[in-house]
Scaffold this motif. Structure first.
Motif, PDB file in Angstrom:
ATOM      1  N   HIS A 165       0.861  -1.187   0.000  1.00  0.00           N
ATOM      2  CA  HIS A 165       0.000   0.000   0.000  1.00  0.00           C
ATOM      3  C   HIS A 165       0.896   1.235   0.000  1.00  0.00           C
ATOM      4  O   HIS A 165       1.848   1.319   0.782  1.00  0.00           O
ATOM      5  N   ASP A 166       0.581   2.182  -0.853  1.00  0.00           N
ATOM      6  CA  ASP A 166       1.405   3.386  -0.924  1.00  0.00           C
ATOM      7  C   ASP A 166       1.009   4.384   0.158  1.00  0.00           C
ATOM      8  O   ASP A 166       0.204   4.078   1.043  1.00  0.00           O
ATOM      9  N   GLY A 167       1.541   5.594   0.069  1.00  0.00           N
ATOM     10  CA  GLY A 167       1.289   6.603   1.085  1.00  0.00           C
ATOM     11  C   GLY A 167      -0.151   7.039   1.170  1.00  0.00           C
ATOM     12  O   GLY A 167      -0.601   7.549   2.210  1.00  0.00           O
ATOM     13  N   GLN A 168      -0.917   6.838   0.081  1.00  0.00           N
ATOM     14  CA  GLN A 168      -2.343   7.193   0.087  1.00  0.00           C
ATOM     15  C   GLN A 168      -3.230   5.997   0.451  1.00  0.00           C
ATOM     16  O   GLN A 168      -4.455   6.091   0.438  1.00  0.00           O
ATOM     17  N   GLY A 169      -2.599   4.864   0.755  1.00  0.00           N
ATOM     18  CA  GLY A 169      -3.369   3.691   1.127  1.00  0.00           C
ATOM     19  C   GLY A 169      -3.808   2.844  -0.053  1.00  0.00           C
ATOM     20  O   GLY A 169      -4.572   1.878   0.122  1.00  0.00           O
ATOM     21  N   LEU A 170      -3.369   3.182  -1.283  1.00  0.00           N
ATOM     22  CA  LEU A 170      -3.758   2.422  -2.456  1.00  0.00           C
ATOM     23  C   LEU A 170      -2.928   1.150  -2.578  1.00  0.00           C
ATOM     24  O   LEU A 170      -1.725   1.158  -2.339  1.00  0.00           O
ATOM     25  N   MET A 171      -3.579   0.070  -2.949  1.00  0.00           N
ATOM     26  CA  MET A 171      -2.893  -1.211  -3.064  1.00  0.00           C
ATOM     27  C   MET A 171      -2.218  -1.326  -4.423  1.00  0.00           C
ATOM     28  O   MET A 171      -2.749  -0.893  -5.440  1.00  0.00           O
ATOM     29  N   HIS A 172      -1.015  -1.931  -4.418  1.00  0.00           N
ATOM     30  CA  HIS A 172      -0.275  -2.147  -5.661  1.00  0.00           C
ATOM     31  C   HIS A 172       0.222  -3.581  -5.693  1.00  0.00           C
ATOM     32  O   HIS A 172       0.503  -4.182  -4.659  1.00  0.00           O
ATOM     33  N   PHE A 173       0.347  -4.108  -6.921  1.00  0.00           N
ATOM     34  CA  PHE A 173       0.951  -5.415  -7.143  1.00  0.00           C
ATOM     35  C   PHE A 173       2.068  -5.254  -8.163  1.00  0.00           C
ATOM     36  O   PHE A 173       1.990  -4.404  -9.059  1.00  0.00           O
ATOM     37  N   SER A 174       3.073  -6.071  -8.046  1.00  0.00           N
ATOM     38  CA  SER A 174       4.162  -6.028  -9.002  1.00  0.00           C
ATOM     39  C   SER A 174       4.841  -7.384  -9.040  1.00  0.00           C
ATOM     40  O   SER A 174       4.873  -8.111  -8.047  1.00  0.00           O
ATOM     41  N   SER A 179       7.997  -7.560  -9.687  1.00  0.00           N
ATOM     42  CA  SER A 179       9.363  -7.305  -9.235  1.00  0.00           C
ATOM     43  C   SER A 179       9.340  -6.364  -8.041  1.00  0.00           C
ATOM     44  O   SER A 179       8.388  -5.601  -7.850  1.00  0.00           O
ATOM     45  N   LEU A 180      10.374  -6.423  -7.281  1.00  0.00           N
ATOM     46  CA  LEU A 180      10.451  -5.605  -6.075  1.00  0.00           C
ATOM     47  C   LEU A 180      10.834  -4.179  -6.446  1.00  0.00           C
ATOM     48  O   LEU A 180      11.881  -3.947  -7.079  1.00  0.00           O
ATOM     49  N   THR A 181      10.016  -3.224  -6.055  1.00  0.00           N
ATOM     50  CA  THR A 181      10.256  -1.827  -6.397  1.00  0.00           C
ATOM     51  C   THR A 181      10.725  -1.039  -5.175  1.00  0.00           C
ATOM     52  O   THR A 181      10.578  -1.480  -4.027  1.00  0.00           O
ATOM     53  N   ALA A 182      11.269   0.143  -5.445  1.00  0.00           N
ATOM     54  CA  ALA A 182      11.724   1.013  -4.359  1.00  0.00           C
ATOM     55  C   ALA A 182      10.558   1.464  -3.495  1.00  0.00           C
ATOM     56  O   ALA A 182      10.678   1.599  -2.268  1.00  0.00           O
ATOM     57  N   GLU A 183       9.398   1.681  -4.137  1.00  0.00           N
ATOM     58  CA  GLU A 183       8.232   2.113  -3.370  1.00  0.00           C
ATOM     59  C   GLU A 183       7.760   1.010  -2.423  1.00  0.00           C
ATOM     60  O   GLU A 183       7.389   1.265  -1.274  1.00  0.00           O
ATOM     61  N   ALA A 184       7.792  -0.239  -2.893  1.00  0.00           N
ATOM     62  CA  ALA A 184       7.395  -1.359  -2.038  1.00  0.00           C
ATOM     63  C   ALA A 184       8.310  -1.459  -0.829  1.00  0.00           C
ATOM     64  O   ALA A 184       7.862  -1.680   0.302  1.00  0.00           O
ATOM     65  N   MET A 185       9.612  -1.284  -1.054  1.00  0.00           N
ATOM     66  CA  MET A 185      10.562  -1.349   0.054  1.00  0.00           C
ATOM     67  C   MET A 185      10.353  -0.177   1.009  1.00  0.00           C
ATOM     68  O   MET A 185      10.551  -0.303   2.216  1.00  0.00           O
ATOM     69  N   LYS A 186       9.938   0.962   0.456  1.00  0.00           N
ATOM     70  CA  LYS A 186       9.731   2.143   1.290  1.00  0.00           C
ATOM     71  C   LYS A 186       8.561   1.946   2.241  1.00  0.00           C
ATOM     72  O   LYS A 186       8.641   2.309   3.424  1.00  0.00           O
ATOM     73  N   TYR A 187       7.443   1.374   1.747  1.00  0.00           N
ATOM     74  CA  TYR A 187       6.234   1.254   2.557  1.00  0.00           C
ATOM     75  C   TYR A 187       6.059  -0.118   3.208  1.00  0.00           C
ATOM     76  O   TYR A 187       5.201  -0.290   4.066  1.00  0.00           O
TER      77      TYR A 187
END
Length: 213
Positions: A32-41, A43-51
């Motif tokens: 989930h990003d900073g706005q609470g939205l769910m994401h799938f990927s 591959s491992l992204t920088a945003e996923a590691m951040k949150y």
């Protein structure tokens, strides 16, 4: 070129995730990003590691959760908390060790109370010695003051060496009085501490006497 510790940590993490993926089938990353939205990927992204993110298998089940990266301030706070907890654990272990040694040295209350009394006896002996020294120094001061008074009554100037001796003796008497007060205060504190120690000793012995289930 020398690689940083973060590089090795990332390599270890990726190797672990790769091995985990082989054991659990196809893995996707969910976060989930900073706005609470769910994401799938895939591959491992920088945003996923951040949150922080979840590893999801091909059946949609979360097989592992990886918490988000801590900020430098959060890492400092976490390290401080860990250090405080470790210090508390060490202190608790030291107390447990000291109490075990106490029980081994004093298997019954009579022997323990005797050791406490011996501590008080040592302090009392020091107080008695200080009192004797104080009386001796006070007498010396009284003698010096008497000599100075006799000279003054005879209308004779008090010599400087006598004035200096009186000042020095007053300092000695003051130091002895302060030492006596300190020792008496120490005795009072020791009595209070020993009362707590004896209560703790009885508490431990009572716990030992209880039958184990």
């Amino acid at each position: 070129m020398r690689k940083s510790p973060l590089f090795f940590a990332a390599a270890v993490l990726l190797a672990s995730l790769s091995a985990h993926a082989q054991n659990t089938g196809n893995i996707r990353y969910k976060w989930h990003d900073g706005q609470g939205l769910m994401h799938f990927s895939d591959s491992l992204t920088a945003e996923a590691m951040k949150y922080g993110y979840d590893l999801v298998n091909d059946r949609g089940l979360v097989v592992q959760h990886v918490p988000r990266q801590l900020t430098p301030e959060e890492r400092i706070a976490a390290n401080k908390l860990a250090a405080e907890q470790a210090a508390k654990q060490r202190a608790a272990q030291e107390i447990a060790s000291a109490e075990a040694q106490m029980l081994a040295a004093y298997p019954d209350e009579a022997s323990y109370k005797l050791s406490l009394q011996q501590q008080l006896d040592t302090i009392d002996q020091q107080i008695h010695t200080t009192q004797i020294n104080l009386r001796s120094q006070e007498k010396a001061l009284t003698d010096l003051l008497g000599r100075a008074a006799d000279l003054e009554n005879a209308k004779t100037p008090v010599p400087k060496f006598l004035v200096d001796s009186i000042a020095q003796q007053r300092t000695i008497v003051t130091e002895q009085r302060n030492a006596l007060q300190h020792e008496q205060a120490l005795r009072t504190q020791t009595v209070q501490l020993q009362a707590k120690q004896l209560a703790r000793y009885r508490e431990i012995k009572a716990a030992q006497a209880q039958p184990t289930e």
